[in-house]
Motif scaffolding. Structure first.
Motif, PDB file in Angstrom:
ATOM      1  N   ALA A  66      21.517  33.280  16.511  1.00  0.00           N
ATOM      2  CA  ALA A  66      21.479  33.256  17.987  1.00  0.00           C
ATOM      3  C   ALA A  66      22.534  34.019  18.479  1.00  0.00           C
ATOM      4  N   PRO A  67      23.033  34.500  19.337  1.00  0.00           N
ATOM      5  CA  PRO A  67      23.919  34.981  20.585  1.00  0.00           C
ATOM      6  C   PRO A  67      25.164  34.168  19.808  1.00  0.00           C
ATOM      7  N   PRO A  68      25.755  35.178  19.756  1.00  0.00           N
ATOM      8  CA  PRO A  68      27.160  34.667  18.687  1.00  0.00           C
ATOM      9  C   PRO A  68      28.136  33.732  20.506  1.00  0.00           C
ATOM     10  N   MET A  69      28.504  33.079  20.136  1.00  0.00           N
ATOM     11  CA  MET A  69      29.626  32.619  21.247  1.00  0.00           C
ATOM     12  C   MET A  69      30.900  33.236  21.356  1.00  0.00           C
ATOM     13  N   ILE A  70      31.483  32.775  22.387  1.00  0.00           N
ATOM     14  CA  ILE A  70      32.138  33.652  23.010  1.00  0.00           C
ATOM     15  C   ILE A  70      33.943  32.860  22.400  1.00  0.00           C
ATOM     16  N   PRO A  71      34.746  33.971  21.256  1.00  0.00           N
ATOM     17  CA  PRO A  71      35.475  32.564  20.808  1.00  0.00           C
ATOM     18  C   PRO A  71      36.776  33.354  22.044  1.00  0.00           C
ATOM     19  N   HIS A  72      36.889  34.128  22.967  1.00  0.00           N
ATOM     20  CA  HIS A  72      38.053  33.802  23.691  1.00  0.00           C
ATOM     21  C   HIS A  72      38.132  33.337  25.255  1.00  0.00           C
ATOM     22  N   THR A  73      38.970  33.146  26.543  1.00  0.00           N
ATOM     23  CA  THR A  73      39.227  32.645  27.270  1.00  0.00           C
ATOM     24  C   THR A  73      38.444  33.699  27.682  1.00  0.00           C
ATOM     25  N   THR A  74      37.521  33.029  28.764  1.00  0.00           N
ATOM     26  CA  THR A  74      36.257  33.619  29.938  1.00  0.00           C
ATOM     27  C   THR A  74      36.880  33.476  31.142  1.00  0.00           C
ATOM     28  N   ALA A  75      38.557  32.949  31.665  1.00  0.00           N
ATOM     29  CA  ALA A  75      38.765  33.031  32.931  1.00  0.00           C
ATOM     30  C   ALA A  75      39.091  34.238  33.735  1.00  0.00           C
ATOM     31  N   GLY A  76      38.320  34.204  34.926  1.00  0.00           N
ATOM     32  CA  GLY A  76      38.058  35.424  35.875  1.00  0.00           C
ATOM     33  C   GLY A  76      36.850  36.592  35.365  1.00  0.00           C
ATOM     34  N   PHE A  77      36.468  35.988  34.318  1.00  0.00           N
ATOM     35  CA  PHE A  77      35.010  36.527  34.042  1.00  0.00           C
ATOM     36  C   PHE A  77      34.119  36.706  34.987  1.00  0.00           C
ATOM     37  N   PHE A  78      33.980  35.689  35.734  1.00  0.00           N
ATOM     38  CA  PHE A  78      32.474  34.921  36.247  1.00  0.00           C
ATOM     39  C   PHE A  78      32.863  35.458  37.927  1.00  0.00           C
ATOM     40  N   PRO A  79      31.913  35.708  38.793  1.00  0.00           N
ATOM     41  CA  PRO A  79      30.949  35.967  37.989  1.00  0.00           C
ATOM     42  C   PRO A  79      30.326  37.393  37.996  1.00  0.00           C
ATOM     43  N   ILE A  80      29.085  37.346  36.673  1.00  0.00           N
ATOM     44  CA  ILE A  80      29.236  38.933  35.866  1.00  0.00           C
ATOM     45  C   ILE A  80      28.173  39.563  36.901  1.00  0.00           C
ATOM     46  N   LYS A  81      28.577  40.397  37.285  1.00  0.00           N
ATOM     47  CA  LYS A  81      27.403  41.325  38.132  1.00  0.00           C
ATOM     48  C   LYS A  81      26.790  42.579  37.712  1.00  0.00           C
ATOM     49  N   MET A  82      25.849  43.007  37.898  1.00  0.00           N
ATOM     50  CA  MET A  82      25.305  43.985  37.399  1.00  0.00           C
ATOM     51  C   MET A  82      26.600  44.997  37.376  1.00  0.00           C
ATOM     52  N   ASN A  84      30.068  44.864  38.595  1.00  0.00           N
ATOM     53  CA  ASN A  84      31.146  44.363  37.692  1.00  0.00           C
ATOM     54  C   ASN A  84      30.969  42.916  36.639  1.00  0.00           C
ATOM     55  N   ASN A  85      31.402  43.848  35.173  1.00  0.00           N
ATOM     56  CA  ASN A  85      31.260  42.761  34.267  1.00  0.00           C
ATOM     57  C   ASN A  85      31.852  43.322  33.593  1.00  0.00           C
ATOM     58  N   ILE A  86      33.360  42.819  33.771  1.00  0.00           N
ATOM     59  CA  ILE A  86      35.083  43.181  32.600  1.00  0.00           C
ATOM     60  C   ILE A  86      34.022  42.859  30.841  1.00  0.00           C
ATOM     61  N   CYS A  87      33.620  41.833  30.539  1.00  0.00           N
ATOM     62  CA  CYS A  87      33.170  42.521  29.573  1.00  0.00           C
ATOM     63  C   CYS A  87      33.124  43.173  28.154  1.00  0.00           C
ATOM     64  N   LEU A  88      32.058  44.519  29.484  1.00  0.00           N
ATOM     65  CA  LEU A  88      32.037  45.909  28.893  1.00  0.00           C
ATOM     66  C   LEU A  88      33.128  46.462  28.907  1.00  0.00           C
ATOM     67  N   SER A  89      34.100  46.436  29.777  1.00  0.00           N
ATOM     68  CA  SER A  89      35.512  47.376  29.305  1.00  0.00           C
ATOM     69  C   SER A  89      36.274  47.047  27.571  1.00  0.00           C
TER      70      SER A  89
END
Length: 190
Positions: A66-82, A84-89
């Motif tokens: 199963a894909p792991p769940m995100i264990p931290h806040t995602t405030a300000g992460f969305f929308p994820i775009k090709m 502009n993806n803050i997760c990759l940082s």
């Protein structure tokens, strides 16, 4: 006159056909509950994890790979775009040592799409054996750019529906780690 009688007969027969049985959309679903009732709604609003990255507690996977769940806040992460993806940082392999984040799965750096031959606008698979095609790629496979398509933020919520799902893992570590990269072809006819 003969044709007029045939047309009238056609409409008479067509209009008297029994209507197809309509399915009430309120009866669709897996639970036997009125989806519009206040009694069926959640008793509380979901409380999403507000922990900062590196502080959140990783919960165990719900099922094998199963894909792991995100264990931290995602405030300000969305929308994820090709582009502009803050997760990759934090989660790219070259960033994890510095950030302390979990590295993106190796499966996200693979493609399963065979290189197709094109002749006269018709695509065909050059391999006649149709074996599973897995190819490592240097950069992130952009089919995975939208992290939230599979990874959901953890939330504290009470649901009054009993969960009858039983978890079974083939490997002892499966509840904490994924072995999808090794098992990607399981069940695929080679």
């Amino acid at each position: 006159m003969k044709y007029l009688a045939l047309i009238a007969l056609f409409f008479l027969v067509a209009c008297n056909q029994p209507k197809e049985k309509q399915i009430d959309e309120n009866q669709l679903g897996f639970i036997d509950a009125d989806l519009h009732s206040d009694e069926t709604n959640f008793k509380m609003k979901a409380n999403f994890n507000e922990d900062k990255p590196e502080v959140g507690i990783t919960i165990e996977r719900s099922f094998e790979n199963a894909p792991p769940m995100i264990p931290h806040t995602t405030a300000g992460f969305f929308p994820i775009k090709m582009d502009n993806n803050i997760c990759l940082s934090c989660h790219m392999p070259d960033k994890v040592e510095e950030s302390g984040a979990r590295e993106i799965s190796k499966t996200h750096f693979q493609t399963w799409r065979p290189q197709m031959d094109v002749k006269d606008g018709v695509y065909s698979n050059p391999k006649e054996d149709n074996k599973v095609f897995v190819k490592d790629v240097k950069d992130l496979n952009m089919a995975y750019f939208n992290c939230s398509q599979c990874h959901a933020p953890q939330a504290d919520v009470t649901i009054d529906i009993e969960n009858l799902f039983t978890v079974e893992f083939r490997e002892k570590f499966g509840i904490k780690e994924s072995n999808l990269q090794e098992n990607i072809g399981d069940g695929v006819n080679n």
